[in-house]
Scaffold this motif. Structure first.
Motif, PDB file in Angstrom:
ATOM      1  N   VAL A  83       0.845  -1.201   0.000  1.00  0.00           N
ATOM      2  CA  VAL A  83       0.000   0.000   0.000  1.00  0.00           C
ATOM      3  C   VAL A  83       0.878   1.250   0.000  1.00  0.00           C
ATOM      4  O   VAL A  83       0.568   2.249  -0.670  1.00  0.00           O
ATOM      5  CB  VAL A  83      -0.944  -0.004   1.221  1.00  0.00           C
ATOM      6  CG1 VAL A  83      -1.909   1.175   1.155  1.00  0.00           C
ATOM      7  CG2 VAL A  83      -1.719  -1.311   1.299  1.00  0.00           C
ATOM      8  N   ALA A  84       1.969   1.216   0.761  1.00  0.00           N
ATOM      9  CA  ALA A  84       2.887   2.355   0.777  1.00  0.00           C
ATOM     10  C   ALA A  84       3.493   2.594  -0.602  1.00  0.00           C
ATOM     11  O   ALA A  84       3.723   3.740  -0.995  1.00  0.00           O
ATOM     12  CB  ALA A  84       3.987   2.120   1.817  1.00  0.00           C
ATOM     13  N   PHE A  85       3.738   1.508  -1.330  1.00  0.00           N
ATOM     14  CA  PHE A  85       4.313   1.647  -2.666  1.00  0.00           C
ATOM     15  C   PHE A  85       3.359   2.348  -3.623  1.00  0.00           C
ATOM     16  O   PHE A  85       3.800   2.957  -4.605  1.00  0.00           O
ATOM     17  CB  PHE A  85       4.699   0.273  -3.221  1.00  0.00           C
ATOM     18  CG  PHE A  85       6.090  -0.169  -2.854  1.00  0.00           C
ATOM     19  CD1 PHE A  85       6.532  -0.078  -1.548  1.00  0.00           C
ATOM     20  CD2 PHE A  85       6.952  -0.684  -3.814  1.00  0.00           C
ATOM     21  CE1 PHE A  85       7.808  -0.490  -1.193  1.00  0.00           C
ATOM     22  CE2 PHE A  85       8.230  -1.089  -3.476  1.00  0.00           C
ATOM     23  CZ  PHE A  85       8.662  -0.988  -2.165  1.00  0.00           C
ATOM     24  N   THR A  86       2.060   2.267  -3.393  1.00  0.00           N
ATOM     25  CA  THR A  86       1.106   2.942  -4.286  1.00  0.00           C
ATOM     26  C   THR A  86       1.252   4.454  -4.217  1.00  0.00           C
ATOM     27  O   THR A  86       0.922   5.149  -5.180  1.00  0.00           O
ATOM     28  CB  THR A  86      -0.336   2.546  -3.940  1.00  0.00           C
ATOM     29  OG1 THR A  86      -0.637   2.948  -2.587  1.00  0.00           O
ATOM     30  CG2 THR A  86      -0.543   1.053  -4.069  1.00  0.00           C
ATOM     31  N   SER A  87       1.742   4.978  -3.123  1.00  0.00           N
ATOM     32  CA  SER A  87       1.964   6.422  -2.996  1.00  0.00           C
ATOM     33  C   SER A  87       3.370   6.828  -3.410  1.00  0.00           C
ATOM     34  O   SER A  87       3.582   7.959  -3.851  1.00  0.00           O
ATOM     35  CB  SER A  87       1.715   6.877  -1.549  1.00  0.00           C
ATOM     36  OG  SER A  87       0.383   6.652  -1.157  1.00  0.00           O
ATOM     37  N   LEU A  88       4.332   5.912  -3.270  1.00  0.00           N
ATOM     38  CA  LEU A  88       5.728   6.249  -3.551  1.00  0.00           C
ATOM     39  C   LEU A  88       6.186   5.823  -4.942  1.00  0.00           C
ATOM     40  O   LEU A  88       7.130   6.411  -5.490  1.00  0.00           O
ATOM     41  CB  LEU A  88       6.635   5.597  -2.498  1.00  0.00           C
ATOM     42  CG  LEU A  88       6.415   6.041  -1.049  1.00  0.00           C
ATOM     43  CD1 LEU A  88       7.268   5.192  -0.107  1.00  0.00           C
ATOM     44  CD2 LEU A  88       6.740   7.509  -0.866  1.00  0.00           C
ATOM     45  N   GLY A  89       5.566   4.799  -5.503  1.00  0.00           N
ATOM     46  CA  GLY A  89       6.020   4.282  -6.796  1.00  0.00           C
ATOM     47  C   GLY A  89       7.158   3.290  -6.638  1.00  0.00           C
ATOM     48  O   GLY A  89       7.645   3.035  -5.529  1.00  0.00           O
ATOM     49  N   TRP A  90       7.597   2.732  -7.778  1.00  0.00           N
ATOM     50  CA  TRP A  90       8.626   1.699  -7.746  1.00  0.00           C
ATOM     51  C   TRP A  90       9.948   2.219  -7.171  1.00  0.00           C
ATOM     52  O   TRP A  90      10.504   1.650  -6.226  1.00  0.00           O
ATOM     53  CB  TRP A  90       8.865   1.160  -9.151  1.00  0.00           C
ATOM     54  CG  TRP A  90       7.930   0.094  -9.602  1.00  0.00           C
ATOM     55  CD1 TRP A  90       7.050   0.160 -10.647  1.00  0.00           C
ATOM     56  CD2 TRP A  90       7.785  -1.214  -9.048  1.00  0.00           C
ATOM     57  NE1 TRP A  90       6.357  -1.018 -10.758  1.00  0.00           N
ATOM     58  CE2 TRP A  90       6.791  -1.880  -9.798  1.00  0.00           C
ATOM     59  CE3 TRP A  90       8.388  -1.881  -7.984  1.00  0.00           C
ATOM     60  CZ2 TRP A  90       6.397  -3.178  -9.520  1.00  0.00           C
ATOM     61  CZ3 TRP A  90       7.992  -3.173  -7.703  1.00  0.00           C
ATOM     62  CH2 TRP A  90       7.015  -3.807  -8.462  1.00  0.00           C
ATOM     63  N   VAL A  91      10.483   3.281  -7.758  1.00  0.00           N
ATOM     64  CA  VAL A  91      11.826   3.729  -7.423  1.00  0.00           C
ATOM     65  C   VAL A  91      11.898   4.223  -5.981  1.00  0.00           C
ATOM     66  O   VAL A  91      12.700   3.720  -5.169  1.00  0.00           O
ATOM     67  CB  VAL A  91      12.288   4.835  -8.390  1.00  0.00           C
ATOM     68  CG1 VAL A  91      13.667   5.359  -7.969  1.00  0.00           C
ATOM     69  CG2 VAL A  91      12.343   4.298  -9.819  1.00  0.00           C
ATOM     70  N   TRP A  92      11.040   5.197  -5.655  1.00  0.00           N
ATOM     71  CA  TRP A  92      11.096   5.751  -4.310  1.00  0.00           C
ATOM     72  C   TRP A  92      10.622   4.762  -3.257  1.00  0.00           C
ATOM     73  O   TRP A  92      11.063   4.811  -2.106  1.00  0.00           O
ATOM     74  CB  TRP A  92      10.281   7.042  -4.239  1.00  0.00           C
ATOM     75  CG  TRP A  92      10.993   8.196  -4.856  1.00  0.00           C
ATOM     76  CD1 TRP A  92      10.686   8.820  -6.022  1.00  0.00           C
ATOM     77  CD2 TRP A  92      12.164   8.841  -4.352  1.00  0.00           C
ATOM     78  NE1 TRP A  92      11.590   9.821  -6.291  1.00  0.00           N
ATOM     79  CE2 TRP A  92      12.510   9.849  -5.275  1.00  0.00           C
ATOM     80  CE3 TRP A  92      12.955   8.666  -3.221  1.00  0.00           C
ATOM     81  CZ2 TRP A  92      13.608  10.684  -5.088  1.00  0.00           C
ATOM     82  CZ3 TRP A  92      14.047   9.489  -3.028  1.00  0.00           C
ATOM     83  CH2 TRP A  92      14.366  10.488  -3.948  1.00  0.00           C
ATOM     84  N   GLY A  93       9.749   3.857  -3.651  1.00  0.00           N
ATOM     85  CA  GLY A  93       9.315   2.837  -2.709  1.00  0.00           C
ATOM     86  C   GLY A  93      10.462   1.933  -2.285  1.00  0.00           C
ATOM     87  O   GLY A  93      10.666   1.675  -1.088  1.00  0.00           O
TER      88      GLY A  93
END
Length: 454
Positions: free
Chosen positions: A85-95
């Motif tokens: 779920v956190a990756f949905t806000s940050l995206g691949w790279v920043w996640g």
């Protein structure tokens, strides 16, 4: 007073006094002094006596197996299921970058705590975060800096485990009922499932008097925690992505920069929460016996490396595979169970109810085992206060059993009356403890009192 008899008293009941005054035939022992060195020397006499009777440190027969099991059980939790779920806000790279940086930060802060466990000046062992704060700042400032985070930390963790464990019990029952309406009608309410979970947890706690005795329970908790993380991400990948179409662009739900900032901050908080267990590091290290040939720091650090290598092998695949499988179809609410909710939503009809029931039951077992660790931390504080009140040097077996039942009932009432408190306090405690931890390090380091036990 007779020789050899120890009396523990409280100067003022309402003073929130942390270190009791222990009076012996030859005089009193109290935490005093204007410098950290003086307080450290004074506290050593008091601390050695208290460690013999409190549940965290009364048994110091720990080893590599026990400390690794404790750290795995306390370090892997349902918060990890929210990583996609956190990756949905940050995206691949920043996640991936944020996940990696916070994992390194977790290891760094644990390294600080491990090094500060033993004073190289006096040999005092600080098996509780509160002990470290008192010596660093003095009694009044130490209480002010550490009392609030440590008091609600264990209680909030227990409450969250009751909510998650009781909720998983309910989902297990509903899953096994299937489409039978009569079976569903006979089911319990959410509050009643919480009560069932607490009763089982209290019954288990009665058989384990101290932290060291929980080694096998922690092993079961570690295995089940690894199991449900691995099962969920492997099934999500093997079942394939949903037919609705998966995208990986950040969702356009934020209508302003403030909303976007809030989403990113929430994502970072979720990643930080996934790496939990700071509040048990000193306590776990306190179960190790003193060995002049091998330092405590080295023995503890071996367990840290082993456990966090396994935690990384759970968290990184879970976050990456979960985000790959569901992308922005992942439920964006942090209260929806993350990858577990997504798997149920898109693949519930692709798996048998037996498998789904097994996943829920594994989660229940993991919560029960982890509850034993966090509740013991709260019990340690409660028993210390209880000893001050009744003016005894140790508690009887039936008194400790009574405290466990009382603690279980108290956390149950919190989970029913304030079901939001566990999750809301988690973010505060995670960042608050890390801030106070660095203040402790600098305070002690400036006085050159607690050195590194290398």
């Amino acid at each position: 007073m007779e020789d050899g008899v120890v009396e523990v008293r409280v100067e003022r009941i309402g003073s929130w006094r942390i270190a009791p005054v222990i009076e012996e035939a030859f005089g009193g022992i109290t935490v005093e002094g204007t410098s950290s060195l003086q307080r450290d020397q004074s506290y050593k006499q008091l601390n050695d006596r208290l460690d013999l009777c409190l549940p965290i440190t009364e048994s110091r027969n720990g080893n590599f197996f026990s400390i690794t099991s404790h750290m795995l059980s306390s370090g892997i939790g349902l918060q990890a299921l929210l990583l996609p779920v956190a990756f949905t806000s940050l995206g691949w790279v920043w996640g991936i970058i944020c996940l990696s940086l916070l994992f390194v930060w977790q290891l760094y802060t644990i390294w600080l705590l491990v090094d500060l466990h033993v004073s190289t000046t006096t040999g005092t062992r600080y098996s509780r975060y509160l002990d470290l704060a008192i010596v660093a700042f003095g009694e009044k400032m130490g209480k002010l800096a550490a009392m609030l985070p440590t008091m609600y930390l264990s209680g909030g963790a227990c409450e969250l485990l009751i909510i998650n464990g009781g909720g998983s019990l309910q989902l297990f029952y509903e899953t096994m009922c299937g489409g039978d309406p009569k079976c569903h009608d006979k089911g319990l309410t959410g509050t009643e499932w919480f009560l069932v979970f607490v009763c089982i947890a209290i019954f288990m706690a009665l058989f384990f008097p101290n932290l060291n005795s929980l080694a096998w329970i922690s092993l079961v908790g570690a295995v089940t925690g690894i199991a449900y993380c691995t099962i969920l991400w492997t099934l999500s990948v093997s079942k394939g992505r949903p037919l609705q179409g998966v995208t990986y662009d950040p969702p356009q739900l934020s209508t302003s920069k403030v909303d976007r900032f809030r989403d990113i901050a929430n994502a970072l908080a979720v990643i930080s929460l996934a790496f939990r267990g700071h509040n048990v590091i000193l306590e776990i290290q306190g179960t190790l016996p003193t060995n002049p040939n091998v330092s405590l720091r080295r023995r503890m650090w071996r367990g840290v490396i082993a456990s966090y290598l396994i935690i990384a092998l759970c968290h990184f695949p879970l976050a990456i595979a979960g985000y790959w499988a569901y992308g922005n179809l992942m439920p964006t609410s942090y209260q929806k169970g993350g990858i577990l909710n997504a798997f149920v939503k898109f693949h519930q009809h692709d798996v048998s109810k037996t498998l789904m029931g097994a996943i829920y039951m594994i989660i229940v077992i993991a919560c029960l085992c982890t509850y034993q660790i966090y509740s013991l931390l709260a019990l340690d504080s409660w028993e210390r206060i209880y000893l001050w009140i009744i003016k005894k040097s140790s508690s009887a077996k039936w008194e400790r059993i009574g405290l466990k039942i009382l603690l279980g009932g108290f956390t149950y009432l919190l989970s029913v009356a304030l079901p939001f408190m566990g999750s809301s306090l988690s973010v505060v405690r995670q960042h608050g403890l890390r801030l106070f931890r660095h203040v402790d390090v600098y305070s002690i380091g400036d006085c050159n009192i607690v050195g590194f036990d290398s």
